[in-house]
Design an enzyme around this catalytic site. Structure first.
Site, PDB file in Angstrom:
ATOM      1  N   ARG A 195       3.047  -9.773   8.155  1.00  0.00           N
ATOM      2  CA  ARG A 195       4.237 -10.524   8.344  1.00  0.00           C
ATOM      3  C   ARG A 195       5.363  -9.689   8.351  1.00  0.00           C
ATOM      4  O   ARG A 195       6.500  -9.769   9.209  1.00  0.00           O
ATOM      5  CB  ARG A 195       4.488 -11.629   7.357  1.00  0.00           C
ATOM      6  N   LYS A 235       3.201   6.367   4.267  1.00  0.00           N
ATOM      7  CA  LYS A 235       2.469   5.117   4.167  1.00  0.00           C
ATOM      8  C   LYS A 235       2.003   4.563   5.565  1.00  0.00           C
ATOM      9  O   LYS A 235       1.760   3.537   5.591  1.00  0.00           O
ATOM     10  CB  LYS A 235       3.564   3.812   3.530  1.00  0.00           C
ATOM     11  N   PRO A 237       0.845  -1.239  -0.078  1.00  0.00           N
ATOM     12  CA  PRO A 237      -0.125   0.010  -0.157  1.00  0.00           C
ATOM     13  C   PRO A 237       0.694   1.246   0.058  1.00  0.00           C
ATOM     14  O   PRO A 237       1.823   1.433   0.786  1.00  0.00           O
ATOM     15  CB  PRO A 237      -0.909  -0.115   1.280  1.00  0.00           C
ATOM     16  N   ARG A 249      20.529  16.685  -7.058  1.00  0.00           N
ATOM     17  CA  ARG A 249      20.661  15.529  -6.425  1.00  0.00           C
ATOM     18  C   ARG A 249      21.172  14.367  -7.626  1.00  0.00           C
ATOM     19  O   ARG A 249      20.541  14.810  -8.705  1.00  0.00           O
ATOM     20  CB  ARG A 249      19.281  15.017  -5.968  1.00  0.00           C
TER      21      ARG A 249
END
Length: 269
Positions: A110, A58, A2, A150
Site C-alpha cells: 500500500r 532497505k 522491514p 552532528r
C-alpha cells in the site's frame, strides 16, 4: 517495516529460490505499486531471467538479463511469499511474479512499491543513501568521522537513511540498548568511548538479527523456519511494560519525532 536484517534475509533466500529462473508471467493487481504502465511493466519483465537479487539499504534489486532492474521497497506492512497457489497466504496480492508453478507474491504494498528502472536510473534513485553498516569498509573510524559534530537525537540520526542505510525503528532501539545509550540522547553529549561502543553495538545487533532471520514474522515460503526468528529476541523494541533483562527495570515507550521508541530508563544513560 522491514529493515536491513529482514531485507538481507529475503535477499539470501530469494537468491536460492529464483536466481537463474525465468519469469513466465506477471500479474499486477494494483497499478500504483509500479511506476510505469502495467502493460509496459509486464512486457518488459515477462520471459526475463533473474540474474541476481541484491540489496541496498532497505531496498531489494532484482536484476534481469535484459539489463532492467526491479527496485523493491516494502515500506510499512509490506512482505513477500514464494510458493504455489495452493499454499499462498489468504491476503490481498498487489503484484505476482510467476516462475512456472511457483510464484513470488508481493503483499501489503500500500505504501511500498516495485518499480522498473534501467541501471543508470536505479543508481540515481539510490544515490542519496548513506553507507552500508555491515560493509567491511565501514570501519569504526569511518563511523566516528561520519558522526562528527552532528547534532540532534541519536535515534533520529540512526533512522536517517542518508546517514546510514538500512536501520529503522526496531534496530535503532536495539542498538542503543546494547550500547547502554538512551535513544533520546543528543549526539553532542555522547562521548568518544560511547560512540565506539555504539559502532560495535550496531555491528553486533544487525549481525545477530540477520543470523536469526530478522524480526518480521511472516515466513517467506512453506517450511521457512528462519524468517522472523529474531522477533522473540528483541530486548526493548515493542517490549513496553516488560522487565529489562539486564537490570530488571520496566521498559518504557516514548515518542521521538513522531516515532515510537523503547528503552530502559535505568541502564541506558
Amino acid at each position: 517495516m522491514p529493515e536491513l536484517p529482514e531485507m538481507e534475509n529475503y535477499r539470501r533466500l530469494l537468491n536460492q529460490k529464483i536466481t537463474g529462473q525465468t519469469i513466465t508471467q506477471v500479474q499486477i493487481n494494483r497499478e500504483k505499486s509500479v511506476n510505469v504502465n502495467p502493460n509496459l511493466f509486464i512486457n518488459t519483465v515477462t520471459n526475463q531471467r533473474i540474474v541476481s537479487v541484491n540489496r541496498r539499504g532497505k531496498h531489494l534489486l532484482f536484476h534481469l538479463d535484459n539489463g532492467q532492474v526491479m527496485l523493491l521497497h516494502l515500506m510499512l506492512g509490506g512482505w513477500m511469499y514464494f510458493g504455489t497457489e495452493e499454499d499462498k497466504p489468504n491476503r490481498t496480492i498487489q503484484v505476482r511474479l510467476s516462475f512456472g508453478n511457483h510464484h513470488l507474491y508481493f503483499i501489503g504494498l500500500r505504501l511500498g512499491y516495485l518499480h522498473l528502472y534501467n541501471q543508470q536510473d536505479v543508481d540515481k534513485e539510490l544515490s542519496p543513501l548513506g553507507p552500508e553498516p555491515l560493509d567491511p569498509q565501514f570501519t569504526a573510524q569511518a563511523f566516528l568521522k561520519l558522526l562528527g559534530d552532528r547534532r540532534g537525537k541519536i535515534k533520529s540520526k540512526l533512522l536517517d537513511q542518508e546517514f546510514i542505510a538500512g536501520i529503522g525503528n526496531c534496530y535503532s532501539d536495539e542498538i542503543c540498548y546494547h550500547a547502554r545509550i538512551k535513544t533520546k540522547r543528543n549526539i553532542e553529549e555522547i562521548e568518544e568511548n560511547e560512540r565506539n561502543q555504539l559502532y560495535q553495538s550496531m555491528k553486533q545487533v544487525l549481525l545477530d538479527a540477520l543470523q536469526h532471520g530478522g524480526y518480521m514474522e511472516n515466513p517467506l515460503f512453506k517450511g521457512d523456519n528462519l524468517t522472523g526468528g529474531y522477533n522473540n529476541l528483541c530486548l526493548v523494541y515493542d517490549r513496553e511494560g516488560e522487565n529489562c533483562k539486564r537490570c530488571g527495570s520496566t521498559i518504557i515507550k516514548e515518542m521521538i519525532s513522531s516515532r515510537k521508541t523503547f528503552f530502559c530508563p535505568n541502564c541506558q544513560k
